[in-house]
Scaffold this motif. Structure first.
Motif, PDB file in Angstrom:
ATOM      1  N   SER A 125      -6.012  10.555   5.580  1.00 37.36           N
ATOM      2  CA  SER A 125      -5.386  11.536   6.467  1.00 37.36           C
ATOM      3  C   SER A 125      -5.059  12.829   5.718  1.00 37.36           C
ATOM      4  N   LYS A 126      -5.322  13.947   6.343  1.00 38.33           N
ATOM      5  CA  LYS A 126      -5.019  15.245   5.727  1.00 38.33           C
ATOM      6  C   LYS A 126      -3.520  15.507   5.691  1.00 38.33           C
ATOM      7  N   LYS A 127      -2.783  14.898   6.622  1.00 36.78           N
ATOM      8  CA  LYS A 127      -1.328  15.067   6.662  1.00 36.78           C
ATOM      9  C   LYS A 127      -0.670  13.766   6.228  1.00 36.78           C
ATOM     10  N   PRO A 128      -0.067  13.742   5.034  1.00 36.34           N
ATOM     11  CA  PRO A 128       0.604  12.505   4.582  1.00 36.34           C
ATOM     12  C   PRO A 128       1.675  12.076   5.579  1.00 36.34           C
ATOM     13  N   ARG A 129       1.735  10.783   5.797  1.00 36.14           N
ATOM     14  CA  ARG A 129       2.724  10.252   6.729  1.00 36.14           C
ATOM     15  C   ARG A 129       3.175   8.876   6.233  1.00 36.14           C
ATOM     16  N   SER A 130       4.254   8.422   6.779  1.00 39.19           N
ATOM     17  CA  SER A 130       4.806   7.121   6.418  1.00 39.19           C
ATOM     18  C   SER A 130       4.106   6.026   7.223  1.00 39.19           C
ATOM     19  N   LEU A 131       4.122   4.830   6.671  1.00 34.63           N
ATOM     20  CA  LEU A 131       3.611   3.675   7.406  1.00 34.63           C
ATOM     21  C   LEU A 131       4.733   2.958   8.150  1.00 34.63           C
ATOM     22  N   GLU A 132       5.916   3.537   8.117  1.00 37.02           N
ATOM     23  CA  GLU A 132       7.061   2.916   8.779  1.00 37.02           C
ATOM     24  C   GLU A 132       6.799   2.778  10.278  1.00 37.02           C
ATOM     25  N   GLY A 133       7.063   1.600  10.802  1.00 42.38           N
ATOM     26  CA  GLY A 133       6.860   1.331  12.223  1.00 42.38           C
ATOM     27  C   GLY A 133       5.456   0.866  12.572  1.00 42.38           C
ATOM     28  N   VAL A 134       4.505   1.073  11.659  1.00 44.03           N
ATOM     29  CA  VAL A 134       3.125   0.658  11.916  1.00 44.03           C
ATOM     30  C   VAL A 134       3.029  -0.865  11.965  1.00 44.03           C
ATOM     31  N   ASP A 135       3.886  -1.549  11.202  1.00 40.04           N
ATOM     32  CA  ASP A 135       3.861  -3.015  11.193  1.00 40.04           C
ATOM     33  C   ASP A 135       4.075  -3.589  12.596  1.00 40.04           C
ATOM     34  N   ASP A 136       4.998  -2.996  13.344  1.00 43.33           N
ATOM     35  CA  ASP A 136       5.260  -3.489  14.706  1.00 43.33           C
ATOM     36  C   ASP A 136       4.066  -3.251  15.629  1.00 43.33           C
ATOM     37  N   ILE A 137       3.391  -2.128  15.445  1.00 45.58           N
ATOM     38  CA  ILE A 137       2.215  -1.818  16.273  1.00 45.58           C
ATOM     39  C   ILE A 137       1.094  -2.807  15.985  1.00 45.58           C
ATOM     40  N   MET A 184       0.824  -1.209   0.000  1.00 45.81           N
ATOM     41  CA  MET A 184       0.000   0.000   0.000  1.00 45.81           C
ATOM     42  C   MET A 184       0.862   1.264   0.000  1.00 45.81           C
ATOM     43  N   GLN A 185       1.926   1.259   0.811  1.00 47.23           N
ATOM     44  CA  GLN A 185       2.814   2.431   0.871  1.00 47.23           C
ATOM     45  C   GLN A 185       3.472   2.677  -0.487  1.00 47.23           C
ATOM     46  N   GLU A 186       3.862   1.599  -1.172  1.00 49.47           N
ATOM     47  CA  GLU A 186       4.536   1.739  -2.463  1.00 49.47           C
ATOM     48  C   GLU A 186       3.597   2.179  -3.575  1.00 49.47           C
ATOM     49  N   ASN A 187       2.298   2.007  -3.383  1.00 51.25           N
ATOM     50  CA  ASN A 187       1.346   2.412  -4.406  1.00 51.25           C
ATOM     51  C   ASN A 187       0.136   3.077  -3.767  1.00 51.25           C
ATOM     52  N   ARG A 188       0.345   4.319  -3.363  1.00 51.99           N
ATOM     53  CA  ARG A 188      -0.716   5.069  -2.684  1.00 51.99           C
ATOM     54  C   ARG A 188      -1.971   5.194  -3.544  1.00 51.99           C
ATOM     55  N   ALA A 189      -1.794   5.365  -4.863  1.00 49.23           N
ATOM     56  CA  ALA A 189      -2.955   5.481  -5.749  1.00 49.23           C
ATOM     57  C   ALA A 189      -3.800   4.208  -5.685  1.00 49.23           C
ATOM     58  N   LEU A 190      -3.156   3.057  -5.702  1.00 44.35           N
ATOM     59  CA  LEU A 190      -3.890   1.797  -5.596  1.00 44.35           C
ATOM     60  C   LEU A 190      -4.579   1.702  -4.235  1.00 44.35           C
TER      61      LEU A 190
END
Length: 195
Positions: free
Chosen positions: A170-182, A95-101
């Motif tokens: 989200s109105k503020k784009p952010r990374s999904l980095e670290g979300v996997d651990d959560i 999903m992170q690699e293809n935001r449009a998808l």
């Protein structure tokens, strides 16, 4: 399909992904997809019946690739814990690699009519089956505790789905980095996996 035909088909799906994400499914004209794909408007109809067929084909094709990527990745996992983490990481990475998808799958498909939702349910069921297989194996090997596989799958997929939905809206784009651990931590608690 021959290779040039397959390449053009994929180019149209890539263009449709971008166009649907930018304009929305209902507002997007087939001519916008054709322009992004670098083909004449009429060429689209050599591959697809209509815009609905494009959306259904896009979802089926991309979801098929997505499921295959996860299946290949979990082959190397030795435990249920590793397989669950692998699914989470692969889902979020794709999903992170293809935001449009991600936007198309999270927003546009949900807003479509029931006929479209029914057409895309097959590939989605394939993903559900994959998750259920992993959970079932985990229960059989006594690596996780779960009394209802379907409820476990709904919770697992629902967590990933809600995470991506929140991310794309989200109105503020952010990374999904670290979300996997959560997310993995949540699954460990839910399935009684010791870390």
């Amino acid at each position: 399909m021959t290779k040039p035909r397959e390449a053009k088909y994929q180019a149209i799906l890539d263009a449709a992904t971008e166009a649907f994400a930018e304009y929305g499914y209902y507002s997007c004209q087939v001519s916008k997809i054709a322009k992004l794909a670098g083909v004449a408007d009429g060429t689209i109809y050599l591959y697809f019946k209509n815009k609905e067929d494009i959306l259904v084909s896009l979802f089926s094709d991309r979801m098929g690739q997505f499921i295959e990527e996860i299946r290949q990745a979990i082959v190397h996992c030795k435990t249920t814990q590793e397989r669950i983490l692998c699914i989470i990481r692969t889902h979020l990475k794709c999903m992170q690699e293809n935001r449009a998808l991600a936007m198309v799958t999270q927003i546009e498909i949900r807003q479509s009519d029931p006929k479209i939702r029914e057409a895309i349910s097959g590939p989605l069921r394939g993903y559900f089956q994959l998750i259920e297989e992993v959970l079932t194996q985990g229960v059989e090997k006594e690596e996780i505790m779960l009394t209802d596989i379907k409820i476990g799958r709904q919770m697992f997929f629902g967590t990933l789905d809600a995470t991506i939905s929140d991310w794309v809206t989200s109105k503020k784009p952010r990374s999904l980095e670290g979300v996997d651990d959560i997310v993995f931590g949540l699954m460990c608690g839910a399935f009684k996996i010791s870390i």
